[in-house]
Design an enzyme around this catalytic site. Structure first.
Site, mmCIF file in Angstrom:
data_model
loop_
_atom_site.group_PDB
_atom_site.id
_atom_site.type_symbol
_atom_site.label_atom_id
_atom_site.label_comp_id
_atom_site.label_asym_id
_atom_site.label_seq_id
_atom_site.Cartn_x
_atom_site.Cartn_y
_atom_site.Cartn_z
ATOM 1 N N ARG A 1 0.800 -1.229 0.000
ATOM 2 C CA ARG A 1 0.000 0.000 0.000
ATOM 3 C C ARG A 1 0.833 1.281 0.000
ATOM 4 O O ARG A 1 0.580 2.201 -0.785
ATOM 5 C CB ARG A 1 -0.923 0.075 1.235
ATOM 6 N N THR A 2 1.800 1.360 0.891
ATOM 7 C CA THR A 2 2.514 2.630 1.034
ATOM 8 C C THR A 2 3.283 2.935 -0.250
ATOM 9 O O THR A 2 3.185 4.031 -0.812
ATOM 10 C CB THR A 2 3.459 2.580 2.256
ATOM 11 N N HIS B 1 4.653 5.656 11.616
ATOM 12 C CA HIS B 1 4.268 5.576 10.192
ATOM 13 C C HIS B 1 3.307 6.757 9.996
ATOM 14 O O HIS B 1 2.094 6.592 9.912
ATOM 15 C CB HIS B 1 3.598 4.223 9.935
ATOM 16 N N LYS C 1 25.448 -4.979 -1.967
ATOM 17 C CA LYS C 1 26.928 -5.028 -2.004
ATOM 18 C C LYS C 1 27.531 -4.430 -0.747
ATOM 19 O O LYS C 1 28.740 -4.322 -0.614
ATOM 20 C CB LYS C 1 27.439 -4.236 -3.211
ATOM 21 N N ARG D 1 11.399 3.693 4.000
ATOM 22 C CA ARG D 1 10.925 2.698 4.991
ATOM 23 C C ARG D 1 12.124 1.876 5.415
ATOM 24 O O ARG D 1 12.861 1.358 4.567
ATOM 25 C CB ARG D 1 9.850 1.792 4.399
HETATM 26 N N1 CP Z 1 -0.404 -0.060 5.740
HETATM 27 C C1 CP Z 1 0.819 -0.298 5.219
HETATM 28 O O1 CP Z 1 1.824 0.345 5.604
HETATM 29 O O2 CP Z 1 0.835 -1.272 4.286
HETATM 30 P P1 CP Z 1 2.119 -1.754 3.483
HETATM 31 O O3 CP Z 1 3.053 -2.394 4.492
HETATM 32 O O4 CP Z 1 1.625 -2.692 2.447
HETATM 33 O O5 CP Z 1 2.783 -0.516 2.895
#
Ligand code: CP
Length: 312
Positions: free
Chosen positions: A59-60, A137, A88, A109
């Site tokens: 999603r993100t 998040h 590497k 991330r």
């Molecule tokens: N909600 C969320 O962060 O989903 P993903 O881990 O798929 O990005």
């Protein structure tokens, strides 16, 4: 337009944003969602989003890519460290510096708490934290608050149950920090070993009305306006045996809905495992797919505000 406080700004923690700033974002999201495609695609024209994902994402990552594309920009990125020079041995700092050279906004991330702040201090361009360890998040919380507001018409005065992995779930911390801007009654439901980390509530504990439970008492369930469900995150348990003890603890299904308010909103940041039964996916209470759709719109608005001082 009111001053745009998002312009050229990092999004590392939702704690850095006031209620007014969050509501400005929600209003701007509504505004650009209704813009003609040609006008919307001027907002990010010629701009590049650079993303670095050290952990998997559907999603993100996809919603950021769809978001920049929808405002006329483009994206580059590392979706899997194994396909990049990280494999590497290239350091996080060099990876950030290089991606910064090729992008106008960076999205990161990473499994370490503090990684978002670290990147923002290194990068010349704004950095958006797309998940830092078990810490935060922030854009997930932005879309969660936007979804609650859109579904319920308000956030103040709601009773919100949050269920699942409250110890490791970074979406929970950002959501709770965001909710601290509102007058809400929060009920936290988790196994005793997965209770929220009290030390992470520093600075907001006095703004929050929280009660904790191990099971959802029926008299509480029937009063919840929102049930926010989270996955128990196997990947964050230091000891897999501890995960085995708590996995599958909660399942939201038709029996849960039968005991809840008729208009209760069931939310989940997703991905889900077995904590929400697929059998309720087609009910009006199942909000999680609308919530995921809102992710693209919130992120498009956020990018447009970061990129443009006076966007529309
Ligand atoms: N909600 C969320 O962060 O989903 P993903 O881990 O798929 O990005």
């Amino acid at each position: 337009m009111t001053a745009n406080h998002y312009y050229d700004r990092d999004v590392v923690s939702i704690r850095d944003f006031t209620r007014n700033e969050l509501e400005f974002l929600f209003n701007f999201t509504d505004k650009i969602s209704n813009l003609p495609r040609t006008e919307r695609s001027e907002l990010g024209k010629g701009r590049t989003l650079g993303s670095i994902y050290y952990e998997p994402s559907t999603r993100t990552r996809m919603s950021f890519e769809a978001a920049i594309s929808s405002i006329g920009g483009s994206s580059i990125g590392i979706a899997d460290p194994k396909s990049s020079s990280i494999e590497k041995g290239e350091s996080l700092s060099d990876t950030i510096r290089i991606m910064d050279l090729y992008s106008d906004v960076l999205v990161l991330r990473h499994p370490l708490d503090g990684s978002g702040r670290f990147a923002s201090e290194l990068s010349r361009n704004p950095v958006i934290n797309a998940g830092s360890g078990s810490e935060e998040h922030p854009t997930q919380a932005m879309l969660d608050l936007y979804t609650i507001h859109k579904e319920k018409g308000r956030i103040d005065g709601l009773r919100i149950g949050i269920i699942g992995d409250l110890k490791y779930g970074r979406t929970i911390y950002s959501l709770v920090y965001g909710l601290a801007n509102y007058d809400v009654d929060i009920r936290l439901i988790s196994p005793p070993t997965l209770r929220i980390r009290k030390e992470s509530l520093y600075g907001v504990e006095n703004k929050l009305k929280i009660q904790e439970y191990t099971d959802i008492p029926e008299e509480i369930l029937s009063t919840l306006d929102v049930i926010y469900v989270t996955r128990i995150q196997k990947e964050r348990f230091p000891d897999i045996q501890e995960y085995e003890k708590v996995k599958g603890t909660y399942t939201i299904d038709q029996t849960t809905l039968d005991k809840s308010k008729t208009d209760v909103s069931i939310m989940h940041p997703l991905p889900r495992l077995d904590e929400i039964s697929h059998s309720i996916d087609n009910t009006s209470n199942a909000t999680y797919f609308r919530q995921a759709a809102n992710g693209k719109e919130i992120r498009a608005a956020l990018l447009a505000l970061i990129i443009n001082e006076d966007p529309v």
